[in-house]
Design an enzyme around this catalytic site. Structure first.
Site, mmCIF file in Angstrom:
data_model
loop_
_atom_site.group_PDB
_atom_site.id
_atom_site.type_symbol
_atom_site.label_atom_id
_atom_site.label_comp_id
_atom_site.label_asym_id
_atom_site.label_seq_id
_atom_site.Cartn_x
_atom_site.Cartn_y
_atom_site.Cartn_z
ATOM 1 N N CYS A 152 87.408 43.910 68.325
ATOM 2 C CA CYS A 152 87.494 44.148 66.880
ATOM 3 C C CYS A 152 88.144 42.912 66.266
ATOM 4 O O CYS A 152 89.038 42.322 66.873
ATOM 5 C CB CYS A 152 88.344 45.385 66.607
ATOM 6 N N CYS B 252 85.242 49.326 60.647
ATOM 7 C CA CYS B 252 86.525 50.014 60.728
ATOM 8 C C CYS B 252 87.147 49.823 59.354
ATOM 9 O O CYS B 252 87.403 48.696 58.942
ATOM 10 C CB CYS B 252 87.368 49.338 61.815
ATOM 11 N N CYS C 129 98.853 33.380 53.875
ATOM 12 C CA CYS C 129 97.556 33.846 53.379
ATOM 13 C C CYS C 129 97.438 33.628 51.864
ATOM 14 O O CYS C 129 98.390 33.833 51.115
ATOM 15 C CB CYS C 129 97.388 35.329 53.707
ATOM 16 N N CYS D 40 92.070 44.186 69.103
ATOM 17 C CA CYS D 40 91.815 43.869 67.695
ATOM 18 C C CYS D 40 92.537 42.580 67.322
ATOM 19 O O CYS D 40 93.756 42.510 67.444
ATOM 20 C CB CYS D 40 92.347 44.972 66.790
ATOM 21 N N CYS E 195 101.923 43.030 51.760
ATOM 22 C CA CYS E 195 101.772 42.258 52.998
ATOM 23 C C CYS E 195 102.808 41.163 53.181
ATOM 24 O O CYS E 195 103.066 40.358 52.286
ATOM 25 C CB CYS E 195 100.369 41.657 53.045
ATOM 26 N N CYS F 46 98.030 40.511 48.331
ATOM 27 C CA CYS F 46 98.205 41.943 48.637
ATOM 28 C C CYS F 46 99.705 42.294 48.568
ATOM 29 O O CYS F 46 100.525 41.705 49.298
ATOM 30 C CB CYS F 46 97.653 42.248 50.022
ATOM 31 N N ARG G 41 92.377 56.755 62.815
ATOM 32 C CA ARG G 41 93.497 56.116 63.520
ATOM 33 C C ARG G 41 94.819 56.287 62.769
ATOM 34 O O ARG G 41 94.925 55.937 61.595
ATOM 35 C CB ARG G 41 93.211 54.623 63.742
HETATM 36 N N1 SAM Z 1 93.594 39.442 56.242
HETATM 37 C C1 SAM Z 1 92.772 40.482 56.706
HETATM 38 C C2 SAM Z 1 92.520 41.535 55.665
HETATM 39 O O1 SAM Z 1 93.323 41.716 54.779
HETATM 40 O O2 SAM Z 1 91.495 42.195 55.775
HETATM 41 C C3 SAM Z 1 93.276 41.138 57.973
HETATM 42 C C4 SAM Z 1 94.726 41.459 58.200
HETATM 43 S S1 SAM Z 1 95.472 42.700 57.148
HETATM 44 C C5 SAM Z 1 97.143 42.541 57.630
HETATM 45 C C6 SAM Z 1 94.887 44.270 57.766
HETATM 46 C C7 SAM Z 1 95.348 45.525 57.104
HETATM 47 O O3 SAM Z 1 96.664 45.845 57.502
HETATM 48 C C8 SAM Z 1 95.416 45.561 55.588
HETATM 49 O O4 SAM Z 1 94.173 45.782 55.006
HETATM 50 C C9 SAM Z 1 96.351 46.732 55.348
HETATM 51 O O5 SAM Z 1 95.629 47.935 55.200
HETATM 52 C C10 SAM Z 1 97.203 46.796 56.611
HETATM 53 N N2 SAM Z 1 98.596 46.420 56.315
HETATM 54 C C11 SAM Z 1 99.052 45.185 56.050
HETATM 55 N N3 SAM Z 1 100.381 45.202 55.802
HETATM 56 C C12 SAM Z 1 100.790 46.486 55.894
HETATM 57 C C13 SAM Z 1 102.044 47.137 55.726
HETATM 58 N N4 SAM Z 1 103.127 46.472 55.383
HETATM 59 N N5 SAM Z 1 102.103 48.476 55.918
HETATM 60 C C14 SAM Z 1 100.985 49.148 56.249
HETATM 61 N N6 SAM Z 1 99.772 48.591 56.411
HETATM 62 C C15 SAM Z 1 99.654 47.269 56.240
HETATM 63 FE FE1 SF4 Z 2 96.169 38.210 53.548
HETATM 64 FE FE2 SF4 Z 2 97.841 40.172 54.170
HETATM 65 FE FE3 SF4 Z 2 96.098 40.510 52.223
HETATM 66 FE FE4 SF4 Z 2 95.207 40.378 54.763
HETATM 67 S S1 SF4 Z 2 96.505 41.963 53.896
HETATM 68 S S2 SF4 Z 2 94.344 39.368 52.975
HETATM 69 S S3 SF4 Z 2 96.703 38.920 55.598
HETATM 70 S S4 SF4 Z 2 97.776 39.027 52.227
#
Ligand code: SAM
Ligand code: SF4
Ligand code: DTB
Length: 326
Positions: free
Chosen positions: A129, A189, A54, A98, A61, A58, A261
């Site tokens: 979703c 959501c 990606c 989802c 992530c 973040c 949730r």
């Molecule tokens: N890329 C898209 C986005 O960021 O909106 C969708 C996928 S992203 C993985 C969805 C959500 O998962 C993130 O906004 C975050 O809140 C949650 N998330 C991701 N990694 C996580 C982690 N290591 N622990 C807890 N929540 C996590």
């Molecule tokens: Fe990309 Fe992970 Fe951020 Fe979603 S949460 S935008 S998958 S880096």
């Protein structure tokens, strides 16, 4: 016309957070019972339809290319594979499917496949979703016309703390996509992650932003950070579990009719902590052994927990009764 007066002030929200725990839990459970069956939990199943690589940064992530994570980037998976997984999830009792993609935003060339996924999952009788990153007007309309029920787009934390966690997009970008989704008639959501080094004030501000949306998100995922190797938050200090319960309870009181949730992080939670979260008003969770890339409790483990607590999974027909009564 949209109501522009904020429903919740920071002060009122902070006052809830600061209540003695027993008072806070009693209030949250009372609000919960006025709006929901307290012994029913909605169950959703996640599937990663495009994993890793990606472009966003973040800090939490495993899928960010910028985190130098070892996870290799996949292509968007085949529609038929998605439908096979959705059928399995439905047969296992999940009512919502989802689909998540590790994208900053979808490309227009992916839209036909995404539309086919939504249509196919709906035909199986499940709620749909997606979480695909930022969307433009055209993409929102295509997903809405395909019948997408929910769009997940988390604000993750407060506006103040946001740039400490993500620098490749802004809090305002996030709110823009949520407004676009909501205006098109898709349910939103949106929630966040706790345990990223934020202050209590950031948790409260995040809930104030969500509760003051008009309407508030239909579904509010509260994730406990699952620290991922090689990410900047790999060694973040875990949140105190009682503070986590407080956030759930405040979310329940501030957003009385939303599904709250209990999301990522259940695999590291005791039965007692999860029970407290359900008592505080959490009434939805992810089922199945994997979330997107991280682990979740096994089905048998959740079945034992539900039996111990006398909880039942909400069925698809109970779900549609609630929708019809809206
Ligand atoms: N890329 C898209 C986005 O960021 O909106 C969708 C996928 S992203 C993985 C969805 C959500 O998962 C993130 O906004 C975050 O809140 C949650 N998330 C991701 N990694 C996580 C982690 N290591 N622990 C807890 N929540 C996590
Ligand atoms: Fe990309 Fe992970 Fe951020 Fe979603 S949460 S935008 S998958 S880096
Ligand atoms: C949400 O708030 N939590 C889910 C869902 N929305 C997409 C994702 C949790 C991801 C946990 C880390 C992983 O599986 O990689």
């Amino acid at each position: 016309m949209k109501n522009t007066t904020p429903l919740w002030s920071r002060e009122d929200a902070q006052a809830l957070y600061d209540l003695p725990l027993m008072d806070l839990l009693f209030r949250a459970q009372s609000v919960h019972r006025e709006n929901f069956d307290p012994n029913k939990v909605q169950t959703s199943k996640l599937l990663s339809i495009k994993t890793g690589g990606c472009a966003e940064d973040c800090a939490y992530c495993s899928q960010s290319a910028r985190n130098g994570s070892k996870l290799s980037a996949s292509k968007l998976i085949e529609v038929q594979r998605v439908l096979t997984e959705a059928r399995k999830a439905r047969d296992g009792g999940a009512t919502r499917f989802c689909m998540g993609a590790a994208w900053r935003e979808p490309k227009d060339r992916d839209m036909d496949a995404l539309v086919a996924m939504v249509e196919g999952v709906r035909e199986l009788g499940m709620e749909t979703c997606m979480t695909l990153g930022m969307l433009d007007d055209n993409q929102v309309v295509r997903l809405r016309d395909a019948g997408l029920d929910y769009y997940n787009h988390n604000i993750d934390t407060s506006e103040r703390y946001y740039s400490e966690v993500i620098t490749t997009r802004t809090f305002a970008d996030r709110i823009d996509t949520m407004n676009r989704v909501q205006e098109a008639g898709i349910k939103v959501c949106s929630g966040g992650i706790l345990g990223m080094g934020e202050e209590v004030q950031d948790r409260v501000d995040m809930l104030v932003t969500l509760a003051n949306m008009n309407p508030a998100p239909d579904s509010v995922p509260i994730n406990m950070l699952m620290p991922q190797e090689d990410t900047p938050l790999a060694d973040a200090k875990p949140i105190d579990p009682i503070d986590f319960v407080r956030v759930i309870a405040v979310a329940r009181i501030m957003m009385p009719t939303s599904y709250v949730r209990l999301s990522a992080g259940r695999s590291d939670m005791s039965d007692e902590l999860q029970a407290m979260c359900f008592f505080a008003g959490a009434n939805s969770m992810f089922v199945g052994e994997t979330l997107l890339t991280a682990e979740n409790p096994e089905e048998d483990t959740d079945a034992i927990l539900f039996a111990k607590l006398g909880l039942q999974a909400e069925t698809a027909s109970e779900q549609s009764c609630l929708d019809a009564a809206e």
